[in-house]
Design a protein around this motif. Sequence first.
Motif, PDB file in Angstrom:
ATOM      1  N   MET A 149     -16.088   7.062   2.219  1.00 49.13           N
ATOM      2  CA  MET A 149     -15.301   6.679   1.043  1.00 49.13           C
ATOM      3  C   MET A 149     -15.655   5.251   0.642  1.00 49.13           C
ATOM      4  SD  MET A 149     -11.149   6.524   0.594  1.00 49.13           S
ATOM      5  CE  MET A 149     -10.997   8.298   0.812  1.00 49.13           C
ATOM      6  N   GLU A 150     -15.936   5.051  -0.657  1.00 44.18           N
ATOM      7  CA  GLU A 150     -16.287   3.726  -1.126  1.00 44.18           C
ATOM      8  C   GLU A 150     -15.069   2.809  -1.165  1.00 44.18           C
ATOM      9  OE1 GLU A 150     -18.229   3.824  -4.829  1.00 44.18           O
ATOM     10  OE2 GLU A 150     -19.823   5.187  -4.192  1.00 44.18           O
ATOM     11  N   LYS A 151     -15.279   1.558  -0.850  1.00 47.59           N
ATOM     12  CA  LYS A 151     -14.223   0.569  -0.926  1.00 47.59           C
ATOM     13  C   LYS A 151     -13.911   0.276  -2.388  1.00 47.59           C
ATOM     14  CE  LYS A 151     -12.887  -4.036   0.634  1.00 47.59           C
ATOM     15  NZ  LYS A 151     -13.320  -5.245   1.401  1.00 47.59           N
ATOM     16  N   SER A 152     -12.649   0.310  -2.736  1.00 47.77           N
ATOM     17  CA  SER A 152     -12.245   0.116  -4.124  1.00 47.77           C
ATOM     18  C   SER A 152     -11.960  -1.359  -4.412  1.00 47.77           C
ATOM     19  CB  SER A 152     -10.988   0.941  -4.428  1.00 47.77           C
ATOM     20  OG  SER A 152     -10.506   0.659  -5.726  1.00 47.77           O
ATOM     21  N   ASN A 153     -12.390  -1.808  -5.573  1.00 51.54           N
ATOM     22  CA  ASN A 153     -12.068  -3.152  -6.037  1.00 51.54           C
ATOM     23  C   ASN A 153     -10.940  -3.149  -7.065  1.00 51.54           C
ATOM     24  OD1 ASN A 153     -14.106  -4.487  -4.521  1.00 51.54           O
ATOM     25  ND2 ASN A 153     -15.647  -3.789  -6.021  1.00 51.54           N
ATOM     26  N   MET A 154     -10.280  -1.989  -7.168  1.00 52.86           N
ATOM     27  CA  MET A 154      -9.224  -1.844  -8.157  1.00 52.86           C
ATOM     28  C   MET A 154      -8.063  -2.785  -7.840  1.00 52.86           C
ATOM     29  SD  MET A 154      -8.474  -0.265 -10.946  1.00 52.86           S
ATOM     30  CE  MET A 154      -9.651   1.089 -10.881  1.00 52.86           C
ATOM     31  N   HIS A 155      -7.554  -3.455  -8.859  1.00 51.28           N
ATOM     32  CA  HIS A 155      -6.410  -4.357  -8.697  1.00 51.28           C
ATOM     33  C   HIS A 155      -5.288  -3.892  -9.613  1.00 51.28           C
ATOM     34  CE1 HIS A 155      -4.035  -7.940  -8.061  1.00 51.28           C
ATOM     35  NE2 HIS A 155      -3.996  -8.147  -9.380  1.00 51.28           N
ATOM     36  N   TRP A 156      -4.166  -3.532  -9.016  1.00 52.06           N
ATOM     37  CA  TRP A 156      -3.000  -3.111  -9.789  1.00 52.06           C
ATOM     38  C   TRP A 156      -2.138  -4.333 -10.102  1.00 52.06           C
ATOM     39  CZ3 TRP A 156      -2.655   1.818 -11.485  1.00 52.06           C
ATOM     40  CH2 TRP A 156      -3.454   2.786 -10.847  1.00 52.06           C
ATOM     41  N   THR A 157      -1.888  -4.560 -11.388  1.00 51.74           N
ATOM     42  CA  THR A 157      -1.067  -5.683 -11.817  1.00 51.74           C
ATOM     43  C   THR A 157       0.339  -5.187 -12.133  1.00 51.74           C
ATOM     44  OG1 THR A 157      -2.978  -6.806 -12.777  1.00 51.74           O
ATOM     45  CG2 THR A 157      -0.790  -7.553 -13.497  1.00 51.74           C
ATOM     46  N   LEU A 158       1.301  -5.662 -11.388  1.00 51.98           N
ATOM     47  CA  LEU A 158       2.677  -5.223 -11.578  1.00 51.98           C
ATOM     48  C   LEU A 158       3.312  -5.913 -12.774  1.00 51.98           C
ATOM     49  CD1 LEU A 158       3.993  -5.230  -7.894  1.00 51.98           C
ATOM     50  CD2 LEU A 158       3.246  -3.265  -9.251  1.00 51.98           C
ATOM     51  N   ALA A 159       4.181  -5.198 -13.458  1.00 49.14           N
ATOM     52  CA  ALA A 159       4.965  -5.777 -14.542  1.00 49.14           C
ATOM     53  C   ALA A 159       5.936  -6.792 -13.966  1.00 49.14           C
ATOM     54  CB  ALA A 159       5.717  -4.682 -15.286  1.00 49.14           C
ATOM     55  N   ALA A 160       6.291  -7.764 -14.776  1.00 45.45           N
ATOM     56  CA  ALA A 160       7.234  -8.786 -14.322  1.00 45.45           C
ATOM     57  C   ALA A 160       8.554  -8.165 -13.889  1.00 45.45           C
ATOM     58  CB  ALA A 160       7.470  -9.811 -15.431  1.00 45.45           C
ATOM     59  N   ARG A 161       8.982  -7.078 -14.572  1.00 48.25           N
ATOM     60  CA  ARG A 161      10.257  -6.464 -14.213  1.00 48.25           C
ATOM     61  C   ARG A 161      10.233  -5.846 -12.818  1.00 48.25           C
ATOM     62  NH1 ARG A 161       7.886  -2.707 -17.601  1.00 48.25           N
ATOM     63  NH2 ARG A 161       8.629  -3.861 -19.414  1.00 48.25           N
ATOM     64  N   ALA A 162       9.020  -5.513 -12.343  1.00 56.56           N
ATOM     65  CA  ALA A 162       8.930  -4.934 -11.007  1.00 56.56           C
ATOM     66  C   ALA A 162       9.373  -5.918  -9.940  1.00 56.56           C
ATOM     67  CB  ALA A 162       7.505  -4.464 -10.730  1.00 56.56           C
ATOM     68  N   GLU A 163       9.253  -7.219 -10.228  1.00 63.59           N
ATOM     69  CA  GLU A 163       9.711  -8.233  -9.283  1.00 63.59           C
ATOM     70  C   GLU A 163      11.211  -8.181  -9.094  1.00 63.59           C
ATOM     71  OE1 GLU A 163       7.720 -10.126  -7.443  1.00 63.59           O
ATOM     72  OE2 GLU A 163       6.053  -9.039  -8.368  1.00 63.59           O
ATOM     73  N   LYS A 164      11.908  -7.581 -10.059  1.00 63.09           N
ATOM     74  CA  LYS A 164      13.369  -7.473  -9.973  1.00 63.09           C
ATOM     75  C   LYS A 164      13.804  -6.267  -9.147  1.00 63.09           C
ATOM     76  CE  LYS A 164      13.918 -10.954 -12.791  1.00 63.09           C
ATOM     77  NZ  LYS A 164      14.532 -12.230 -12.361  1.00 63.09           N
ATOM     78  N   MET A 165      12.856  -5.450  -8.767  1.00 60.99           N
ATOM     79  CA  MET A 165      13.173  -4.260  -7.977  1.00 60.99           C
ATOM     80  C   MET A 165      12.997  -4.566  -6.502  1.00 60.99           C
ATOM     81  SD  MET A 165      11.188  -1.406 -10.261  1.00 60.99           S
ATOM     82  CE  MET A 165      11.486  -1.236 -12.017  1.00 60.99           C
ATOM     83  N   ASN A 166      14.003  -4.268  -5.717  1.00 66.30           N
ATOM     84  CA  ASN A 166      13.952  -4.531  -4.279  1.00 66.30           C
ATOM     85  C   ASN A 166      14.441  -3.321  -3.510  1.00 66.30           C
ATOM     86  OD1 ASN A 166      13.349  -7.605  -3.690  1.00 66.30           O
ATOM     87  ND2 ASN A 166      14.581  -7.536  -5.552  1.00 66.30           N
TER      88      ASN A 166
END
Length: 437
Positions: free
Chosen positions: A1-18
């Motif tokens: 399996m190839e190593k992925s360089n994909m970067h997921w950028t979370l929405a600012a509102r996701a920081e409010k989820m705990n």
Amino acid sequence: MEKSNMHWTLAARAEKMNPSVIREILKVTEKPGIISFAGGLPSPKTFPVSAFAEACAKVLREDGPAALQYAASEGYGPLREMVAAMLPWNVDPAQVQITTGSQQGLDLLAKILIDKDSPILVETPTYLGALQAFMPMEPQVVSVASDDEGIDVDDLARKAKGARFLYVLPNFQNPTGRTMSEARRAALSAKAAELGLPIVEDNPYGDLWFDAPPPLPLSARNPDGCLYLGSFSKVLAPGLRLGFLVAPKALYPKLLQAKQAADLHSPGFNQRMIAEVMKDGFLDRHVPTIRALYKSQRDAMLAALKREMPSDVSWNTPDGGMFLWARLPAGMNAVALLPKAVDKNVAFVPGAAFYADNADERTLRLSFVTASVEQINTGIAALAAAIRENQPAQTDSVSSSHSLRSEGPPRASNAPIQGERGSELPQAREATSVGVQ
């Protein structure tokens, strides 16, 4: 399996989820031997399994294709009519939205009513599942002082300017178990109407009264000024994930659009099953059996608390619902006590997580509905032992007068209120990002 360089950028509102601290606690209570007063779960003894088995077979036999097909976003028509008919004010079924649990109702109203930095008002303390639904919309959560009768109307008036709504649970509140008095409801309804302040009335526990039903809902006093939330989870079964909301006609279309975007519709098969079970007055026969069971468990816990607890522990006496609210002696912290209690095989929910601000760290919530009387006796004795072993040095005795417990609820730092697991226990965090049942 190839190593992925994909970067997921979370929405600012996701920081409010705990993550939910209570959900993490519940993982510990699954370990053998733990007596849990933590989860806000109805007793499985109350689930009408045979009634649902019959309803399931009948729905599939008589209406199977429709039950298994996509359905209307508003909900199953006969069920909406049943909801409208069972409420104590004139409700048009067209105002009823069936939701995927009443928790979804909170999520939908947050999406259509809250902008970033919008002020919203909540009780002190309040239901954390609501805050979990509200926080991704990034509101300013404002706590309104509350006592054993409910919201302090004078404090509400001081804080109401610009608020999008007031969120309240008038009946057997989670977490405190308190019930808003008739006088306070009348005063709150009048003041909210005067201020033009909408009210979100959450009522999942209202049918679970022990000796007398609670006063008339706020929504019945001012239907156009209130959005009402209800649930089938506490009177039938939570696993079906069905609730409802009743909205003013002006608000309903946007709630429906939010519902369509969220999940298209709640499960049509489940809706038909509940409608089949509810017909012919089933709830009128079934709910009294839940009340009787829960009252006996409440009484057992109250007796155990009086018998076992140090004299400087206080608690309230709820008139219904599933919870009571307690306060530890001065110098103690419920979060710090929890792992000590778990070491003695008993769990509870620290109260600090239920405050939007100025948390009272001495408070804790005890659920009495999922433990047997024997477990209640054993668990309360273990909790009392943990308190004695960890409270600051002082002379202690079991109170025979119960005077502290009968005078009223424990109090927060500046406002009156009423009223899992050792090193793995998640750390306490800001109340506004923890969810809970």
